[in-house]
Motif scaffolding. Sequence first.
Motif, PDB file in Angstrom:
ATOM      1  N   GLY A 223     -13.789  76.052 -17.106  1.00 47.26           N
ATOM      2  CA  GLY A 223     -15.087  76.369 -16.528  1.00 47.26           C
ATOM      3  C   GLY A 223     -16.123  75.284 -16.758  1.00 47.26           C
ATOM      4  O   GLY A 223     -16.882  74.930 -15.848  1.00 47.26           O
ATOM      5  N   VAL A 224     -16.169  74.749 -17.965  1.00 52.86           N
ATOM      6  CA  VAL A 224     -17.136  73.690 -18.272  1.00 52.86           C
ATOM      7  C   VAL A 224     -16.834  72.438 -17.465  1.00 52.86           C
ATOM      8  O   VAL A 224     -17.740  71.788 -16.934  1.00 52.86           O
ATOM      9  N   ALA A 232     -22.864  67.469 -11.718  1.00 49.93           N
ATOM     10  CA  ALA A 232     -23.184  66.066 -11.976  1.00 49.93           C
ATOM     11  C   ALA A 232     -22.122  65.081 -11.507  1.00 49.93           C
ATOM     12  O   ALA A 232     -22.259  63.885 -11.759  1.00 49.93           O
ATOM     13  N   GLY A 233     -21.053  65.545 -10.880  1.00 51.93           N
ATOM     14  CA  GLY A 233     -20.066  64.612 -10.341  1.00 51.93           C
ATOM     15  C   GLY A 233     -18.812  64.490 -11.179  1.00 51.93           C
ATOM     16  O   GLY A 233     -18.695  65.045 -12.280  1.00 51.93           O
ATOM     17  N   ALA A 234     -17.863  63.725 -10.641  1.00 51.85           N
ATOM     18  CA  ALA A 234     -16.535  63.614 -11.245  1.00 51.85           C
ATOM     19  C   ALA A 234     -16.566  62.988 -12.638  1.00 51.85           C
ATOM     20  O   ALA A 234     -15.821  63.395 -13.527  1.00 51.85           O
ATOM     21  N   VAL A 235     -17.411  61.982 -12.825  1.00 51.29           N
ATOM     22  CA  VAL A 235     -17.475  61.333 -14.138  1.00 51.29           C
ATOM     23  C   VAL A 235     -17.934  62.322 -15.200  1.00 51.29           C
ATOM     24  O   VAL A 235     -17.400  62.356 -16.312  1.00 51.29           O
ATOM     25  N   ALA A 240     -16.747  66.019 -19.881  1.00 53.86           N
ATOM     26  CA  ALA A 240     -16.566  67.372 -20.409  1.00 53.86           C
ATOM     27  C   ALA A 240     -15.127  67.590 -20.871  1.00 53.86           C
ATOM     28  O   ALA A 240     -14.888  68.185 -21.926  1.00 53.86           O
ATOM     29  N   VAL A 241     -14.170  67.100 -20.084  1.00 53.41           N
ATOM     30  CA  VAL A 241     -12.760  67.229 -20.463  1.00 53.41           C
ATOM     31  C   VAL A 241     -12.481  66.469 -21.762  1.00 53.41           C
ATOM     32  O   VAL A 241     -11.749  66.945 -22.631  1.00 53.41           O
ATOM     33  N   LEU A 246     -11.373  66.475 -27.654  1.00 49.22           N
ATOM     34  CA  LEU A 246     -11.713  66.141 -29.038  1.00 49.22           C
ATOM     35  C   LEU A 246     -11.771  67.400 -29.904  1.00 49.22           C
ATOM     36  O   LEU A 246     -11.320  67.399 -31.054  1.00 49.22           O
ATOM     37  N   VAL A 247     -12.325  68.470 -29.342  1.00 50.46           N
ATOM     38  CA  VAL A 247     -12.311  69.754 -30.054  1.00 50.46           C
ATOM     39  C   VAL A 247     -10.870  70.217 -30.246  1.00 50.46           C
ATOM     40  O   VAL A 247     -10.488  70.698 -31.324  1.00 50.46           O
TER      41      VAL A 247
END
Length: 269
Positions: A223-224, A232-235, A240-241, A246-247
């Motif tokens: 979802g995020v 805000a676009g693909a970048v 976010a991914v 990292l989490v």
Amino acid sequence: MASGVDTGVIAGFVAAIAFDVLMPVAVVLWVRRRLGVAWKVVGWGAVAFALSQLFTRVPLVQLFQYLLRDELKDSPVFMGVWIALLCITAGLFEETARLWVFRGPLKDFRRWRDAVGFGVGHGGLESAVLIAGMAVLGLINLVVLSQLDPSTLKVPPDVMEQVRQTQATFAALRWWEPLLGAYERAPAMVFHVAMSVLVLQRFVRGGVGWYWLAVGSHALFNGVAVGAGKLAGAVAAEVAVTVGALVGLWVILRLRPKEPEPGPEATAP
């Protein structure tokens, strides 16, 4: 090369496809060598993805998207609900498949390293088959549409307009944009491993909450990423991914046992 096709974009697609296929192979071989994970574990990770996505959820999603195409096109609210359902069902289908495999076929392979190998197999098949396949289709569409004159098509005006819009989208692509999808496979692989480690805790530590934590985390991750991409676009979506990965890496290392793990030899078939 056909006229109108940007060779840089073509090269980007080819590089992305190669990475989508070869990266999982390299990771599987590394995990096998470093952790000694059995082929059976990696294989069941791949089977879990096939059962939970390729043979069930993906066809159902395609069917309902076709049946609901008018509602999805006309109602932003309906589209928002649909995206939320896609994120939730991704978590439910994939984490349930992991739970089922660790409960049954891999009941004798419940070590941390097995969860890592399972996640690599799961994410590896997604990358090599689903994502690479979509990139191949994108490349084919790019080449075909670049040579097509919509005015020669005997189709309704709305279909002709869709063709023109798709051509415009392809024409605006920059050479590095196809590589974003390839880049995403690395953090996605880490996330799949993290979810496998979480689901494994259902059996190692007890409590169904671990399974539901994985389902919720998976839905939130998707979802995020989708929300960031739309806003805000693909970048931004890839950022976010990356944060989610990292989490996930923290989860993998946090749940790694401090003592040597008992169980069958990792070289078992």
